[in-house]
Design an enzyme around this catalytic site. Structure first.
Site, PDB file in Angstrom:
ATOM      1  N   GLU A 220       3.326  11.207  -5.125  1.00 55.46           N
ATOM      2  CA  GLU A 220       3.733  11.776  -3.836  1.00 55.46           C
ATOM      3  C   GLU A 220       4.506  10.677  -3.126  1.00 55.46           C
ATOM      4  OE1 GLU A 220       3.158  14.888  -2.785  1.00 55.46           O
ATOM      5  OE2 GLU A 220       1.908  15.528  -4.455  1.00 55.46           O
ATOM      6  N   CYS A 254       5.766  10.952   6.031  1.00 58.09           N
ATOM      7  CA  CYS A 254       6.633  11.053   4.845  1.00 58.09           C
ATOM      8  C   CYS A 254       7.617  12.203   4.953  1.00 58.09           C
ATOM      9  CB  CYS A 254       5.786  11.200   3.593  1.00 58.09           C
ATOM     10  SG  CYS A 254       4.693  12.621   3.650  1.00 58.09           S
TER      11      CYS A 254
HETATM   12  P1  NAD Z   1       3.430   1.578  -0.488  1.00 58.38           P
HETATM   13  O1  NAD Z   1       4.135   2.133  -1.674  1.00 58.38           O
HETATM   14  O2  NAD Z   1       3.821   0.236   0.005  1.00 58.38           O
HETATM   15  O3  NAD Z   1       1.856   1.480  -0.789  1.00 58.38           O
HETATM   16  C1  NAD Z   1       1.094   2.615  -1.194  1.00 58.38           C
HETATM   17  C2  NAD Z   1      -0.146   2.154  -1.932  1.00 58.38           C
HETATM   18  O4  NAD Z   1       0.261   1.497  -3.126  1.00 58.38           O
HETATM   19  C3  NAD Z   1      -1.035   1.176  -1.175  1.00 58.38           C
HETATM   20  O5  NAD Z   1      -2.379   1.542  -1.360  1.00 58.38           O
HETATM   21  C4  NAD Z   1      -0.763  -0.136  -1.873  1.00 58.38           C
HETATM   22  O6  NAD Z   1      -1.868  -0.989  -1.880  1.00 58.38           O
HETATM   23  C5  NAD Z   1      -0.490   0.308  -3.279  1.00 58.38           C
HETATM   24  N1  NAD Z   1       0.272  -0.643  -4.100  1.00 58.38           N
HETATM   25  C6  NAD Z   1       1.192  -1.544  -3.687  1.00 58.38           C
HETATM   26  N2  NAD Z   1       1.672  -2.223  -4.750  1.00 58.38           N
HETATM   27  C7  NAD Z   1       1.047  -1.743  -5.842  1.00 58.38           C
HETATM   28  C8  NAD Z   1       1.111  -2.037  -7.238  1.00 58.38           C
HETATM   29  N3  NAD Z   1       1.920  -2.971  -7.709  1.00 58.38           N
HETATM   30  N4  NAD Z   1       0.323  -1.334  -8.065  1.00 58.38           N
HETATM   31  C9  NAD Z   1      -0.490  -0.384  -7.601  1.00 58.38           C
HETATM   32  N5  NAD Z   1      -0.594  -0.047  -6.300  1.00 58.38           N
HETATM   33  C10 NAD Z   1       0.164  -0.726  -5.431  1.00 58.38           C
HETATM   34  O7  NAD Z   1       3.565   2.677   0.647  1.00 58.38           O
HETATM   35  P2  NAD Z   1       3.090   2.614   2.155  1.00 58.38           P
HETATM   36  O8  NAD Z   1       3.953   1.677   2.916  1.00 58.38           O
HETATM   37  O9  NAD Z   1       1.613   2.453   2.216  1.00 58.38           O
HETATM   38  O10 NAD Z   1       3.401   4.131   2.620  1.00 58.38           O
HETATM   39  C11 NAD Z   1       4.658   4.530   3.060  1.00 58.38           C
HETATM   40  C12 NAD Z   1       5.390   5.304   1.999  1.00 58.38           C
HETATM   41  O11 NAD Z   1       4.588   6.358   1.511  1.00 58.38           O
HETATM   42  C13 NAD Z   1       6.645   5.985   2.541  1.00 58.38           C
HETATM   43  O12 NAD Z   1       7.679   5.858   1.598  1.00 58.38           O
HETATM   44  C14 NAD Z   1       6.230   7.440   2.671  1.00 58.38           C
HETATM   45  O13 NAD Z   1       7.277   8.363   2.617  1.00 58.38           O
HETATM   46  C15 NAD Z   1       5.306   7.588   1.509  1.00 58.38           C
HETATM   47  N6  NAD Z   1       4.386   8.702   1.713  1.00 58.38           N
HETATM   48  C16 NAD Z   1       4.512   9.817   0.944  1.00 58.38           C
HETATM   49  C17 NAD Z   1       3.670  10.900   1.169  1.00 58.38           C
HETATM   50  C18 NAD Z   1       3.765  12.170   0.358  1.00 58.38           C
HETATM   51  O14 NAD Z   1       2.869  13.000   0.489  1.00 58.38           O
HETATM   52  N7  NAD Z   1       4.782  12.346  -0.468  1.00 58.38           N
HETATM   53  C19 NAD Z   1       2.705  10.830   2.170  1.00 58.38           C
HETATM   54  C20 NAD Z   1       2.617   9.667   2.925  1.00 58.38           C
HETATM   55  C21 NAD Z   1       3.456   8.604   2.697  1.00 58.38           C
END
Ligand code: NAD
Length: 477
Positions: A220, A254
């Site tokens: 997502e 998002c």
């Molecule tokens: P992010 O990708 O920075 O982090 C998301 C998660 O991934 C966190 O729990 C983080 O700890 C983990 N993570 C980071 N590096 C990792 C790795 N190397 N391996 C495994 N896990 C890792 O995103 P964010 O800043 O927390 O959230 C914002 C983003 O999320 C925006 O792009 C937004 O659009 C998206 N988002 C999408 C939805 C949806 O339903 N499609 C919903 C909410 C947010």
């Protein structure tokens, strides 16, 4: 890696995961009553701790409007739980599937079975909804679930961990720590399914790690969700609805409208109305409790940089004050800003904004807008405002996005019977309601042979009768 080289939180993660795998392989899957019991415990945990969860999230943001937490997180989850509890007996039942004539008499059934252990990696922006909504689907489907919340929400993550540990056996549902190294170790575990919600950039890393284990993923992701105001739209109505959707959670959503295309001749009228509605909704006082803070100083500075770049390249901001205003900055409240005269070269148009900045672009001909959208990554959401049905259908047919709301924003996401998920760079797979149940189940086809089945007629040695059988099979195929 040698076990002794792992940090204690990673070792604890490994131990919980392996205990879950062992339990999922060594015991019968939970029946309807057991799944209902788990879902009811989750419902009770949420109801009993609503205020604490809301406060923890607010502490992580600096300030999170309490009503936003209610509608976008707790109430959303309670609705999903109610729907799931009501529909679960039907979803779990074997599904009747027609049998092709040539195999008659016989029966076909599609049997939903739990996959085993589902991992959930969540972002910070709606930390409660995005950890538990996938968990509801996964538990309903009979899985064991391990959740990794975001390191940017430490108060919330610690509280969720404590509350889940008090209400669930750790091999049923568990929350990991958020220490360094846990996220990477989590994505490398051979889950039976992995749900990742977050950025497209990290989504690629997670998909690669999961691919090494052939772990199926639901991704997502984010991206830039376009909004089109058609010439047939009521400008004021569109501006009000877009302002609300953009400023919910201070734009850290998002599926927030990322940028708006308006007919060239109506740009200034639209931008003025948009700014007017933003002012009416949130006023001029940064301490207004209805308006949410930006999650961190780093995120605030990124937004400041986007605005600075847009202004340097000729855009005109419409807002109550500058984001450098100390009264706003110290609370990490980013002033809602309409960016008039945005162009494709500006940084604000190259990355997901994820904050209360709304670029307004203009067009003369709807084809230009469709060409622009199709020249970029497939968006997670698309919004269209107007009354002209032909123009609307043209946009629907010629663009591909995770979902669409017509004459409003965000609302397709809240439909329990519709799937949530992106396409292309905005994601893979779906969940919510039955779509989640199916994503986290193996829908196993089973063929029940009847004693009267004539399969034996096909066995060798192939004598003269085989020619007739072949004719019959061709006729029935
Ligand atoms: P992010 O990708 O920075 O982090 C998301 C998660 O991934 C966190 O729990 C983080 O700890 C983990 N993570 C980071 N590096 C990792 C790795 N190397 N391996 C495994 N896990 C890792 O995103 P964010 O800043 O927390 O959230 C914002 C983003 O999320 C925006 O792009 C937004 O659009 C998206 N988002 C999408 C939805 C949806 O339903 N499609 C919903 C909410 C947010």
């Amino acid at each position: 890696m040698d076990h002794s080289l792992k940090s204690p939180p990673v070792t604890a993660l490994d131990d919980t995961f392996h205990a879950m795998i062992e339990a999922s392989r060594g015991t019968s899957p939970p029946d309807l009553a057991a799944r209902q019991d788990s879902l009811r415990r989750l419902r009770g945990m949420l109801a009993d701790n609503e205020r604490r969860l809301e406060q923890a999230i607010s502490a992580d943001f600096g300030h999170r409007c309490a009503f936003e937490t209610t509608i976008a997180e707790t109430l959303f989850l309670q609705t999903e739980l109610k729907h799931t509890l009501k529909m679960l007996p039907r979803w779990m039942a074997p599904r009747r599937i027609a049998t092709s004539l040539q195999f008659f008499p016989a029966r076909n059934r599609l049997i939903p079975q739990p996959l085993g252990v589902v991992g959930i990696i969540a972002p910070w922006n709606y930390p409660l909804q995005l950890t538990l909504a996938p968990a509801i689907g996964a538990i309903a489907a009979g899985n064991r679930v391990l959740i990794k919340p975001s390191e940017l929400t430490p108060h919330f993550s610690a509280l969720l961990r404590e509350l889940i540990a008090a209400a669930f056996d750790p091999i049923e549902l568990s929350v990991t720590g958020i220490e360094d190294g846990v996220a990477q170790a989590f994505a490398a575990l051979p889950f039976d399914h992995l749900v990742f919600t977050g950025s497209t950039r990290v989504g690629r890393i997670v998909a690669e790690a999961a691919g090494r284990n052939l772990t199926p993923v639901t991704l997502e992701l984010g991206g830039k969700s376009p909004t089109i105001v058609d010439v047939s739209a009521d400008i004021d109505e569109a501006a009000e609805r877009i302002a609300y959707a953009k400023l919910l959670n201070a734009g850290q959503t998002c599926i927030a409208p990322d940028y708006v295309f308006v007919p060239e001749a109506r740009r200034d009228a639209f931008a003025g109305r948009l700014h007017g509605h933003m002012l009416r909704m949130f006023g001029t006082n940064p301490a207004n409790g209805d308006y949410t803070s930006i999650i961190s100083d780093r995120h605030y500075q990124r937004l400041e940089g986007l605005l600075r770049d847009a202004i340097a390249r000729g855009a005109k901001p419409l807002s109550v004050t500058s984001p450098e205003d100390p009264a706003w900055k110290k609370l990490r409240k980013f002033p809602p800003t309409v960016v008039v005269g945005a162009t494709a070269e500006m940084a604000i148009m190259q990355e997901e904004i994820f904050g209360p900045l709304l670029p307004v672009l203009t067009y003369r001909d709807a084809h230009e807008v469709i060409r622009f959208i199709n020249a970029h990554d497939r968006p997670l959401a698309l919004y269209w405002f107007g009354k002209d049905e032909t123009a609307r259908e043209n946009v629907l047919a010629r663009t591909l996005s995770g979902g669409v709301t017509i004459n409003d924003c965000l609302l397709h996401f809240a439909q329990m019977n519709q799937p949530m998920g992106g396409v292309g760079a905005s994601g893979i797979g779906h969940y919510h309601g039955e779509w989640g149940f199916d994503s986290f189940s193996k829908l196993k086809p089973v063929f029940y042979r009847s004693p009267f089945n004539r399969m034996k007629d096909l066995y060798p040695p192939y004598g003269a009768s085989i020619a007739w059988i072949e004719k019959l099979l061709r006729f029935l195929s």
